[in-house]
Design an enzyme around this catalytic site. Structure first.
Site, PDB file in Angstrom:
ATOM      1  N   TYR A   1      38.539  -8.482 -38.124  1.00 25.72           N
ATOM      2  CA  TYR A   1      37.427  -7.906 -38.886  1.00 25.72           C
ATOM      3  C   TYR A   1      37.795  -7.812 -40.371  1.00 25.72           C
ATOM      4  O   TYR A   1      37.036  -8.240 -41.252  1.00 25.72           O
ATOM      5  CB  TYR A   1      37.104  -6.529 -38.307  1.00 25.72           C
TER       6      TYR A   1
ATOM      7  N   SER B   1      33.471  -3.759 -46.302  1.00 28.24           N
ATOM      8  CA  SER B   1      34.120  -2.593 -45.708  1.00 28.24           C
ATOM      9  C   SER B   1      35.367  -2.219 -46.494  1.00 28.24           C
ATOM     10  O   SER B   1      36.037  -3.083 -47.074  1.00 28.24           O
ATOM     11  CB  SER B   1      34.504  -2.915 -44.264  1.00 28.24           C
TER      12      SER B   1
HETATM   13  N1  LIG Z   1      29.241   1.429 -39.503  1.00 26.70           N
HETATM   14  C1  LIG Z   1      30.234   1.489 -40.375  1.00 26.70           C
HETATM   15  O1  LIG Z   1      30.989   2.488 -40.458  1.00 26.70           O
HETATM   16  C2  LIG Z   1      30.459   0.335 -41.315  1.00 26.70           C
HETATM   17  C3  LIG Z   1      31.431   0.486 -42.337  1.00 26.70           C
HETATM   18  C4  LIG Z   1      31.638  -0.569 -43.236  1.00 26.70           C
HETATM   19  C5  LIG Z   1      30.886  -1.732 -43.105  1.00 26.70           C
HETATM   20  N2  LIG Z   1      29.968  -1.849 -42.088  1.00 26.70           N
HETATM   21  C6  LIG Z   1      29.203  -3.093 -42.017  1.00 26.70           C
HETATM   22  O2  LIG Z   1      27.829  -2.790 -41.974  1.00 26.70           O
HETATM   23  C7  LIG Z   1      27.121  -3.886 -41.402  1.00 26.70           C
HETATM   24  C8  LIG Z   1      26.140  -3.359 -40.358  1.00 26.70           C
HETATM   25  O3  LIG Z   1      26.886  -2.815 -39.283  1.00 26.70           O
HETATM   26  P1  LIG Z   1      26.433  -1.513 -38.469  1.00 26.70           P
HETATM   27  O4  LIG Z   1      27.512  -0.543 -38.600  1.00 26.70           O
HETATM   28  O5  LIG Z   1      25.025  -1.157 -38.823  1.00 26.70           O
HETATM   29  O6  LIG Z   1      26.529  -2.094 -36.978  1.00 26.70           O
HETATM   30  P2  LIG Z   1      25.491  -2.339 -35.788  1.00 26.70           P
HETATM   31  O7  LIG Z   1      24.601  -1.160 -35.630  1.00 26.70           O
HETATM   32  O8  LIG Z   1      26.309  -2.769 -34.633  1.00 26.70           O
HETATM   33  O9  LIG Z   1      24.582  -3.535 -36.333  1.00 26.70           O
HETATM   34  C9  LIG Z   1      25.061  -4.861 -36.414  1.00 26.70           C
HETATM   35  C10 LIG Z   1      23.866  -5.761 -36.649  1.00 26.70           C
HETATM   36  O10 LIG Z   1      24.333  -7.126 -36.768  1.00 26.70           O
HETATM   37  C11 LIG Z   1      23.554  -7.937 -35.909  1.00 26.70           C
HETATM   38  N3  LIG Z   1      24.301  -9.086 -35.411  1.00 26.70           N
HETATM   39  C12 LIG Z   1      25.544  -9.074 -34.874  1.00 26.70           C
HETATM   40  N4  LIG Z   1      25.868 -10.318 -34.435  1.00 26.70           N
HETATM   41  C13 LIG Z   1      24.796 -11.113 -34.699  1.00 26.70           C
HETATM   42  C14 LIG Z   1      24.506 -12.477 -34.469  1.00 26.70           C
HETATM   43  N5  LIG Z   1      25.381 -13.311 -33.862  1.00 26.70           N
HETATM   44  N6  LIG Z   1      23.320 -12.975 -34.864  1.00 26.70           N
HETATM   45  C15 LIG Z   1      22.408 -12.162 -35.457  1.00 26.70           C
HETATM   46  N7  LIG Z   1      22.630 -10.858 -35.716  1.00 26.70           N
HETATM   47  C16 LIG Z   1      23.804 -10.338 -35.316  1.00 26.70           C
HETATM   48  C17 LIG Z   1      23.142  -7.003 -34.761  1.00 26.70           C
HETATM   49  O11 LIG Z   1      21.949  -7.479 -34.137  1.00 26.70           O
HETATM   50  P3  LIG Z   1      21.838  -8.081 -32.647  1.00 26.70           P
HETATM   51  O12 LIG Z   1      22.967  -7.528 -31.828  1.00 26.70           O
HETATM   52  O13 LIG Z   1      20.485  -7.647 -32.233  1.00 26.70           O
HETATM   53  O14 LIG Z   1      21.939  -9.557 -32.870  1.00 26.70           O
HETATM   54  C18 LIG Z   1      22.865  -5.704 -35.510  1.00 26.70           C
HETATM   55  O15 LIG Z   1      21.549  -5.703 -36.010  1.00 26.70           O
HETATM   56  C19 LIG Z   1      28.195  -4.815 -40.833  1.00 26.70           C
HETATM   57  O16 LIG Z   1      28.402  -5.889 -41.716  1.00 26.70           O
HETATM   58  C20 LIG Z   1      29.427  -3.938 -40.770  1.00 26.70           C
HETATM   59  O17 LIG Z   1      30.603  -4.689 -40.837  1.00 26.70           O
HETATM   60  C21 LIG Z   1      29.739  -0.859 -41.201  1.00 26.70           C
END
Ligand SMILES: NC(=O)c1ccc[n+]([C@@H]2O[C@H](COP(=O)([O-])OP(=O)(O)OC[C@H]3O[C@@H](n4cnc5c(N)ncnc54)[C@H](OP(=O)(O)O)[C@@H]3O)[C@@H](O)[C@H]2O)c1
Length: 236
Positions: free
Chosen positions: A156, A143
């Site tokens: 985070y 991020s």
């Molecule tokens: N969205 C943004 O603007 C943004 C920006 C920069 C970086 N990111 C990064 O992108 C990545 C994906 O995030 P997203 O935005 O797509 O969020 P999201 O839709 O909330 O997805 C998060 C994923 O992580 C899984 N997860 C969380 N805790 C877990 C656990 N204990 N065991 C197994 N799986 C787990 C969740 O699955 P379950 O809940 O089903 O377990 C879900 O599939 C993350 O690393 C986030 O930090 C996002």
């Protein structure tokens, strides 16, 4: 298809960026293995993959905070496929946005556990099958917060900084191997995690997971030469 016959493991594949990345990798020909806790979400990602006419995904519903289950992932992939071509470490936890002195032990344990400890443990588990591939690729999702610390994002941001250091160290260690290892920063993307961070934001104005998945998938191809880089999605 550039990834035909390649085996890809994607964490956090039940929704958001991980689900879109898994679909994109399958669209390019990969046989995908999906990890998350929510079985229904994994099944939805698999439905989207099969709707493309691709073979069913392998679903591994598990909690990445359970280290022993993570330890078993690499050996079980090796037993079934004899190698792992692509590792996408995408799962992430936000915790609660709050001043540093107010971070609870429970939140700290979850955010550190998912964003850093699980990444290390997954690498430990999957390095042998990745090294058995002819062109192993690993991509971890980071991020912009790392270079722009912000109030209330301490847990985070600290874990993403730690993740970057871990992955860049691993990349230094593997420079002369066949592995190519990078980080990917998707920028702001409309997902559940983003909604939890910014509840008042109109997500219709943001990029979607499908918008960023191709750039992440590009880092997974056998022709990829970048190594030890933080690859950022261009700002809008
Ligand atoms: N969205 C943004 O603007 C943004 C920006 C920069 C970086 N990111 C990064 O992108 C990545 C994906 O995030 P997203 O935005 O797509 O969020 P999201 O839709 O909330 O997805 C998060 C994923 O992580 C899984 N997860 C969380 N805790 C877990 C656990 N204990 N065991 C197994 N799986 C787990 C969740 O699955 P379950 O809940 O089903 O377990 C879900 O599939 C993350 O690393 C986030 O930090 C996002």
């Amino acid at each position: 298809m550039e990834l035909e016959g390649r085996v890809a493991l994607v964490t956090g594949a039940s929704r958001g960026i991980g689900a879109a990345a898994a679909v994109e990798l399958a669209r390019r020909g990969a046989q995908v293995v999906l990890i998350a806790r929510t079985e229904g979400g994994l099944a939805e990602t698999d439905d989207a993959i099969q709707a493309l006419g691709r073979p069913p995904a392998t679903l591994l519903p598990l909690d990445l905070l359970d280290g022993e289950q993570v330890d078993a992932v690499g050996p079980s992939i090796f037993q079934r496929f004899r190698r792992l071509d692509i590792l996408v470490g995408n799962a992430g936890a936000l915790g609660t946005l709050t001043p540093v002195p107010h971070i609870t032990p429970k939140d700290w344990a979850e955010v550190v556990g998912v964003n850093m400890s699980a990444a290390w443990r997954l690498i430990r588990s999957c390095a042998p099958p990745l090294l058995a591939a002819d062109a192993g690729r690993a991509v971890f999702v980071t991020s912009r917060i790392v270079s722009t610390p912000a109030a209330y994002w301490g847990a985070y941001g600290a874990t993403k900084a730690g993740l970057e250091h871990l992955i860049l160290s691993w990349a230094e260690e593997t420079r002369t191997s066949r592995l190519r290892i990078n980080l990917y920063d998707p920028g702001v993307v409309a997902t559940k995690l983003r909604r939890a961070a910014m509840p008042g934001e109109d997500q219709a104005t943001l990029r979607t997971p499908a918008d960023v998945a191709p750039m992440l998938a590009d880092l997974c191809g056998p022709a990829e030469t970048r190594h030890g880089e933080v690859v950022r999605h261009p700002k809008r």
